[in-house]
Design a protein around this motif. Structure first.
Motif, PDB file in Angstrom:
ATOM      1  N   CYS A 136     -34.929 -37.121  96.857  1.00  0.00           N
ATOM      2  CA  CYS A 136     -34.947 -36.396  95.579  1.00  0.00           C
ATOM      3  C   CYS A 136     -35.317 -37.447  94.533  1.00  0.00           C
ATOM      4  CB  CYS A 136     -33.597 -35.753  95.287  1.00  0.00           C
ATOM      5  SG  CYS A 136     -33.172 -34.418  96.407  1.00  0.00           S
ATOM      6  N   VAL A 137     -36.585 -37.707  94.443  1.00  0.00           N
ATOM      7  CA  VAL A 137     -37.084 -38.876  93.715  1.00  0.00           C
ATOM      8  C   VAL A 137     -36.906 -38.794  92.199  1.00  0.00           C
ATOM      9  CG1 VAL A 137     -38.697 -39.546  95.524  1.00  0.00           C
ATOM     10  CG2 VAL A 137     -39.428 -37.927  93.749  1.00  0.00           C
ATOM     11  N   ALA A 138     -36.561 -37.638  91.667  1.00  0.00           N
ATOM     12  CA  ALA A 138     -36.391 -37.505  90.218  1.00  0.00           C
ATOM     13  C   ALA A 138     -34.956 -37.753  89.757  1.00  0.00           C
ATOM     14  CB  ALA A 138     -36.855 -36.127  89.763  1.00  0.00           C
ATOM     15  N   ILE A 139     -34.016 -37.871  90.682  1.00  0.00           N
ATOM     16  CA  ILE A 139     -32.612 -38.085  90.309  1.00  0.00           C
ATOM     17  C   ILE A 139     -32.447 -39.498  89.751  1.00  0.00           C
ATOM     18  CG2 ILE A 139     -30.256 -38.325  91.180  1.00  0.00           C
ATOM     19  CD1 ILE A 139     -30.939 -36.127  93.199  1.00  0.00           C
ATOM     20  N   LEU A 154     -22.699 -39.218 102.115  1.00  0.00           N
ATOM     21  CA  LEU A 154     -23.681 -39.103 101.045  1.00  0.00           C
ATOM     22  C   LEU A 154     -24.955 -39.821 101.469  1.00  0.00           C
ATOM     23  CD1 LEU A 154     -24.568 -38.418  98.120  1.00  0.00           C
ATOM     24  CD2 LEU A 154     -23.465 -40.561  97.414  1.00  0.00           C
ATOM     25  N   VAL A 155     -26.064 -39.100 101.441  1.00  0.00           N
ATOM     26  CA  VAL A 155     -27.360 -39.688 101.777  1.00  0.00           C
ATOM     27  C   VAL A 155     -28.138 -39.884 100.483  1.00  0.00           C
ATOM     28  CG1 VAL A 155     -29.523 -39.399 103.046  1.00  0.00           C
ATOM     29  CG2 VAL A 155     -27.365 -38.586 104.047  1.00  0.00           C
ATOM     30  N   LEU A 156     -28.516 -41.147 100.229  1.00  0.00           N
ATOM     31  CA  LEU A 156     -29.243 -41.519  99.006  1.00  0.00           C
ATOM     32  C   LEU A 156     -30.592 -42.191  99.309  1.00  0.00           C
ATOM     33  CD1 LEU A 156     -26.359 -43.129  96.908  1.00  0.00           C
ATOM     34  CD2 LEU A 156     -27.440 -40.920  96.517  1.00  0.00           C
ATOM     35  N   THR A 157     -31.086 -42.050 100.526  1.00  0.00           N
ATOM     36  CA  THR A 157     -32.329 -42.729 100.890  1.00  0.00           C
ATOM     37  C   THR A 157     -33.488 -42.282  99.991  1.00  0.00           C
ATOM     38  OG1 THR A 157     -32.741 -41.059 102.589  1.00  0.00           O
ATOM     39  CG2 THR A 157     -31.708 -43.098 103.300  1.00  0.00           C
ATOM     40  N   ASN A 158     -34.322 -43.230  99.625  1.00  0.00           N
ATOM     41  CA  ASN A 158     -35.509 -42.995  98.801  1.00  0.00           C
ATOM     42  C   ASN A 158     -35.186 -42.240  97.504  1.00  0.00           C
ATOM     43  OD1 ASN A 158     -38.221 -43.241  98.104  1.00  0.00           O
ATOM     44  ND2 ASN A 158     -38.731 -41.276  99.049  1.00  0.00           N
ATOM     45  N   THR A 159     -34.248 -42.781  96.759  1.00  0.00           N
ATOM     46  CA  THR A 159     -33.925 -42.264  95.418  1.00  0.00           C
ATOM     47  C   THR A 159     -34.092 -43.419  94.433  1.00  0.00           C
ATOM     48  OG1 THR A 159     -31.600 -42.650  95.943  1.00  0.00           O
ATOM     49  CG2 THR A 159     -32.383 -40.381  96.137  1.00  0.00           C
ATOM     50  N   PRO A 160     -35.337 -43.804  94.190  1.00  0.00           N
ATOM     51  CA  PRO A 160     -35.608 -45.045  93.452  1.00  0.00           C
ATOM     52  C   PRO A 160     -35.282 -45.023  91.965  1.00  0.00           C
ATOM     53  CG  PRO A 160     -37.646 -43.859  93.861  1.00  0.00           C
ATOM     54  CD  PRO A 160     -36.561 -43.124  94.599  1.00  0.00           C
ATOM     55  N   LYS A 161     -35.131 -43.854  91.373  1.00  0.00           N
ATOM     56  CA  LYS A 161     -34.916 -43.793  89.922  1.00  0.00           C
ATOM     57  C   LYS A 161     -33.454 -43.865  89.507  1.00  0.00           C
ATOM     58  CE  LYS A 161     -39.157 -41.393  88.731  1.00  0.00           C
ATOM     59  NZ  LYS A 161     -39.748 -40.230  88.071  1.00  0.00           N
ATOM     60  N   ILE A 162     -32.547 -43.994  90.455  1.00  0.00           N
ATOM     61  CA  ILE A 162     -31.123 -44.067  90.099  1.00  0.00           C
ATOM     62  C   ILE A 162     -30.898 -45.269  89.190  1.00  0.00           C
ATOM     63  CG2 ILE A 162     -28.785 -44.449  90.964  1.00  0.00           C
ATOM     64  CD1 ILE A 162     -29.566 -42.876  93.459  1.00  0.00           C
ATOM     65  N   ARG A 175     -14.691 -45.594  94.184  1.00  0.00           N
ATOM     66  CA  ARG A 175     -14.014 -44.348  93.794  1.00  0.00           C
ATOM     67  C   ARG A 175     -13.819 -43.398  94.968  1.00  0.00           C
ATOM     68  NH1 ARG A 175     -15.203 -43.070  88.036  1.00  0.00           N
ATOM     69  NH2 ARG A 175     -14.100 -41.123  88.307  1.00  0.00           N
ATOM     70  N   LEU A 176     -14.735 -43.483  95.944  1.00  0.00           N
ATOM     71  CA  LEU A 176     -14.676 -42.609  97.119  1.00  0.00           C
ATOM     72  C   LEU A 176     -14.687 -43.469  98.390  1.00  0.00           C
ATOM     73  CD1 LEU A 176     -17.369 -40.015  95.953  1.00  0.00           C
ATOM     74  CD2 LEU A 176     -14.887 -39.806  95.730  1.00  0.00           C
ATOM     75  N   PRO A 177     -13.597 -44.165  98.670  1.00  0.00           N
ATOM     76  CA  PRO A 177     -13.578 -45.134  99.777  1.00  0.00           C
ATOM     77  C   PRO A 177     -13.792 -44.521 101.157  1.00  0.00           C
ATOM     78  CG  PRO A 177     -11.374 -44.824  98.891  1.00  0.00           C
ATOM     79  CD  PRO A 177     -12.317 -44.090  97.980  1.00  0.00           C
ATOM     80  N   ASP A 178     -13.508 -43.234 101.324  1.00  0.00           N
ATOM     81  CA  ASP A 178     -13.681 -42.584 102.625  1.00  0.00           C
ATOM     82  C   ASP A 178     -15.091 -42.053 102.834  1.00  0.00           C
ATOM     83  OD1 ASP A 178     -11.021 -43.082 103.252  1.00  0.00           O
ATOM     84  OD2 ASP A 178     -10.360 -41.193 102.333  1.00  0.00           O
ATOM     85  N   CYS A 179     -15.961 -42.255 101.860  1.00  0.00           N
ATOM     86  CA  CYS A 179     -17.317 -41.719 101.916  1.00  0.00           C
ATOM     87  C   CYS A 179     -18.284 -42.747 102.512  1.00  0.00           C
ATOM     88  CB  CYS A 179     -17.781 -41.323 100.514  1.00  0.00           C
ATOM     89  SG  CYS A 179     -19.411 -40.560 100.483  1.00  0.00           S
ATOM     90  N   VAL A 180     -19.037 -42.318 103.505  1.00  0.00           N
ATOM     91  CA  VAL A 180     -20.092 -43.141 104.086  1.00  0.00           C
ATOM     92  C   VAL A 180     -21.365 -42.874 103.287  1.00  0.00           C
ATOM     93  CG1 VAL A 180     -21.505 -43.560 106.137  1.00  0.00           C
ATOM     94  CG2 VAL A 180     -19.059 -43.048 106.377  1.00  0.00           C
ATOM     95  N   ILE A 181     -21.920 -43.927 102.716  1.00  0.00           N
ATOM     96  CA  ILE A 181     -23.116 -43.789 101.886  1.00  0.00           C
ATOM     97  C   ILE A 181     -24.307 -44.391 102.616  1.00  0.00           C
ATOM     98  CG2 ILE A 181     -24.224 -44.352  99.688  1.00  0.00           C
ATOM     99  CD1 ILE A 181     -21.412 -44.478  98.438  1.00  0.00           C
ATOM    100  N   GLU A 182     -25.302 -43.563 102.859  1.00  0.00           N
ATOM    101  CA  GLU A 182     -26.543 -44.022 103.482  1.00  0.00           C
ATOM    102  C   GLU A 182     -27.559 -44.265 102.385  1.00  0.00           C
ATOM    103  OE1 GLU A 182     -28.031 -41.468 106.566  1.00  0.00           O
ATOM    104  OE2 GLU A 182     -26.015 -41.109 107.346  1.00  0.00           O
ATOM    105  N   GLU A 183     -28.021 -45.527 102.339  1.00  0.00           N
ATOM    106  CA  GLU A 183     -29.015 -45.888 101.322  1.00  0.00           C
ATOM    107  C   GLU A 183     -30.363 -45.976 101.965  1.00  0.00           C
ATOM    108  OE1 GLU A 183     -27.802 -48.940  98.424  1.00  0.00           O
ATOM    109  OE2 GLU A 183     -26.005 -49.075  99.672  1.00  0.00           O
TER     110      GLU A 183
END
Length: 183
Positions: A136-139, A154-162, A175-183
């Motif tokens: 979601c490249v506009a986020i 949470l999947v955040l791959t290819n979200t360059p505008k963050i 803030r969300l220690p139990d959350c697995v974040i994929e970058e």
């Protein structure tokens, strides 16, 4: 030429061949039969299926992709628990359909390039466990995700505008220690 418009009550519309989406969009703002109060699971399901996605209901084995397979019943009988909008033309404005989905656990909007505002996810902050906003490249702002207390993936791959990407992701992980974040 003048047209005579007949006013139908909500119940008359619901008992006729109107779709739930049509009914809710015809309801005046502030009306007790607004989007939130009329079978929100059906409205959301119709929206996603008409856009080309898929939905899954609680206690149903299979994903539904056919509009005619949406279960019928009163509010409180069926619960939408998963939405896959991967790669379809969903917009930030369309996310208003999440309002009232108290059992939504999974939302996949991967590759929905018109999704920009994460504040629209706040109506499901008490239930959402998995979120894919990859591609979601506009986020640009993911800070509203801090409110998603049950988020486990949470999947955040290819979200360059963050904005401030590394710092924001680090804060989110704290803030969300139990959350697995994929970058």
């Amino acid at each position: 030429m003048l047209f005579h418009l007949q006013t139908l009550s909500f119940d008359e519309c619901f008992n006729s061949n109107f779709t739930a989406v049509g009914i809710c969009f015809m309801a005046p703002h502030g009306n007790k039969h607004s989007l939130h109060n009329c079978c929100c699971f059906r409205v959301a399901a119709e929206w996603i299926l008409r856009c080309g996605g898929a939905v899954k209901f609680k206690n149903f084995e299979k994903w539904i992709q056919n509009y005619n397979a949406i279960p019928d019943g009163p509010k409180g009988k069926f619960f939408l628990e998963a939405i896959s909008a991967k790669g379809i033309s969903v917009t930030t404005g369309g996310l208003q359909h999440l309002d009232g989905l108290q059992h939504l656990r999974l939302l996949n909007v991967n590759s929905c390039v018109y999704v920009t505002n994460m504040n629209k996810l706040l109506p499901v902050k008490e239930s959402l466990e998995e979120l894919d906003i990859g591609n979601c490249v506009a986020i640009s702002d993911i800070s509203p995700l801090f409110e998603l207390k049950k988020l486990r993936k949470l999947v955040l791959t290819n979200t360059p505008k963050i904005k401030q990407r590394e710092e924001t992701i680090a804060s989110l992980q704290k803030r969300l220690p139990d959350c697995v974040i994929e970058e």
